[in-house]
Design an enzyme around this catalytic site. Structure first.
Site, PDB file in Angstrom:
ATOM      1  N   TYR A 200      31.311   1.489 -27.887  1.00 38.54           N
ATOM      2  CA  TYR A 200      32.647   1.932 -27.500  1.00 38.54           C
ATOM      3  C   TYR A 200      33.593   0.769 -27.745  1.00 38.54           C
ATOM      4  O   TYR A 200      33.354  -0.341 -27.267  1.00 38.54           O
ATOM      5  CB  TYR A 200      32.686   2.304 -26.024  1.00 38.54           C
ATOM      6  N   PRO A 292      35.886  13.483 -23.873  1.00 41.02           N
ATOM      7  CA  PRO A 292      34.512  13.170 -24.289  1.00 41.02           C
ATOM      8  C   PRO A 292      34.082  11.731 -24.017  1.00 41.02           C
ATOM      9  O   PRO A 292      32.898  11.430 -24.118  1.00 41.02           O
ATOM     10  CB  PRO A 292      34.514  13.471 -25.788  1.00 41.02           C
ATOM     11  N   LYS A 296      30.439  13.543 -20.507  1.00 41.45           N
ATOM     12  CA  LYS A 296      30.148  14.274 -19.281  1.00 41.45           C
ATOM     13  C   LYS A 296      30.255  15.800 -19.421  1.00 41.45           C
ATOM     14  O   LYS A 296      29.886  16.523 -18.493  1.00 41.45           O
ATOM     15  CB  LYS A 296      31.076  13.814 -18.150  1.00 41.45           C
ATOM     16  N   TYR A 384      27.279   6.634 -15.807  1.00 39.73           N
ATOM     17  CA  TYR A 384      26.926   7.006 -17.169  1.00 39.73           C
ATOM     18  C   TYR A 384      25.576   7.717 -17.222  1.00 39.73           C
ATOM     19  O   TYR A 384      25.434   8.736 -17.923  1.00 39.73           O
ATOM     20  CB  TYR A 384      26.901   5.767 -18.072  1.00 39.73           C
TER      21      TYR A 384
END
Length: 389
Positions: A200, A292, A296, A384
């Site tokens: 990320y 997104p 989840k 997460y």
């Protein structure tokens, strides 16, 4: 027709609920607006929380997932040329499963068909009648024939634009929404992933995500304008922009190739309360949407399935309505926590059109705190890998 549970929507949540009910001897009929090929052609995320993995195991459809999926024990977070690792397993004792939603849906279709499950495709003009009575009905059309499905309960697994949520009277529900001022441009390419774990990235040019489907199929995303169209972006332009948004070492390592799928997804947060009206129960995207970031969407749908399946099982096995009566409150308590995490992670990783230099400095401070704090990483890891059901 007569069944115990009418399930509107033949995506993963509807199929998983149907399979779990079948194994408990509870009948269901699944109504799907599109064809099976269309459903299986939809490209979606594939990060599965441990709760969803356990549900797949309970549904007896986890074999291929465990053979072909990838267990990820952490993720990488980048900003500029800085990057650090968040170790999920060290902080929580577990990781996440990387397994494409398309493949998960394929496994569920195979299981339902093998068991002789009632799956009806190309369903149009669906109407739910008597949801606030003890004898709900679902009316629908296939071709030029009108059908009526009598049932005990209706599970609305038909997505954000489906009929289920619209069936609840306006004065009986409240909707909450946040629309984000950007979208995600994503491509799928038959190339090896740039890294073994997801990356990320928050860059001055906007967000980027490096993900994967398997060892030879990569999924990449970049933040884009809501006015962009997929055809505005050539493959070359996409790869060039992606490489500008991730650290130099990873940009050098990317294997580029032609895209086999390219699409733009808008981002929104949305919740409908309550998730039950009479004998109609909303599940998944019919009741809530998350951006997104953090993966989840499918996982909150799975927790809804868990609560609804448990409530239906208790009703049919013991005559106990408590699980169904508490369904909405239990599901929403977890949904709002998932909404919070998705909102937080989206706010941390994206650049906003009206973002000031102060806002940017706050993002960097938050990222550096996350990098240096075990407590912050533990909180991220717990969310997460998935909060308990």
């Amino acid at each position: 027709m007569r069944t115990q549970v009418a399930i509107i929507g033949g995506g993963p949540s509807g199929l998983l609920l149907s399979q779990l009910l079948h194994l408990r001897g509870i009948s269901s009929v699944v109504l799907e607006r599109k064809t099976k090929d269309y459903v299986l052609g939809r490209i979606r995320a594939g990060v599965l929380e441990q709760g969803l993995v356990r549900l797949m195991e309970e549904a007896n459809v986890a074999g291929r997932m465990h053979r072909e999926g990838f267990v990820h024990d952490g993720t990488l977070v980048a900003y500029g040329d800085e990057m650090f690792h968040v170790d999920f397993k060290a902080h929580t004792g577990s990781g996440v499963m990387l397994y494409g939603q398309t493949e998960l849906t394929r496994d569920l279709y195979e299981a339902r068909e093998k068991a002789g499950g009632e799956l009806i495709f190309n369903v149009e003009d669906v109407e739910i009648a008597g949801a606030n009575t003890d004898c709900p009905q679902v009316h629908y059309r296939v071709g030029d024939r009108i059908h009526q499905l009598n049932c005990d309960f209706v599970a609305g697994c038909d997505g954000f634009h489906g009929v289920s949520r619209r069936t609840i009277p306006t004065d009986q529900k409240r909707e909450y929404e946040k629309v984000y001022p950007f979208g995600w441009l994503g491509i799928l390419s038959e190339t090896p992933p740039v890294n073994d774990e997801l990356i990320y990235s928050n860059s001055e040019r906007g967000f980027a995500l490096c993900s994967m489907r398997n060892a030879s199929l990569s999924r990449y995303y970049i933040q884009c304008s809501l006015s962009d169209r997929p055809e505005d972006w050539t493959d070359h332009a996409f790869w060039d922009e992606l490489k500008r948004r991730i650290p130099a070492e990873q940009a050098e390592a990317i294997v580029m190739g032609p895209s086999i799928e390219k699409s733009i997804a808008p981002l929104r947060s949305f919740v409908c309360e309550p998730m039950r009206w009479g004998r109609l129960f909303l599940c998944g995207d019919a009741a809530h949407i998350v951006p997104p970031t953090g993966a989840k969407g499918l996982n909150t749908a799975a927790s809804d399935v868990q609560y609804l399946y448990t409530g239906l099982r208790r009703f049919y096995e013991d005559g106990d309505m408590e699980g169904l009566d508490s369904y909405s409150a239990k599901a929403l308590a977890r949904v709002w926590k998932a909404e919070r995490f998705s909102w937080w992670f989206s706010s941390l990783m994206h650049r906003y059109p009206d973002q000031s230099m102060f806002d940017h400095k706050m993002q960097i401070a938050e990222l550096e705190f996350l990098r240096s704090s075990d407590a912050a990483q533990k909180a991220m890891a717990e969310n997460y890998v998935g909060l308990p059901y």
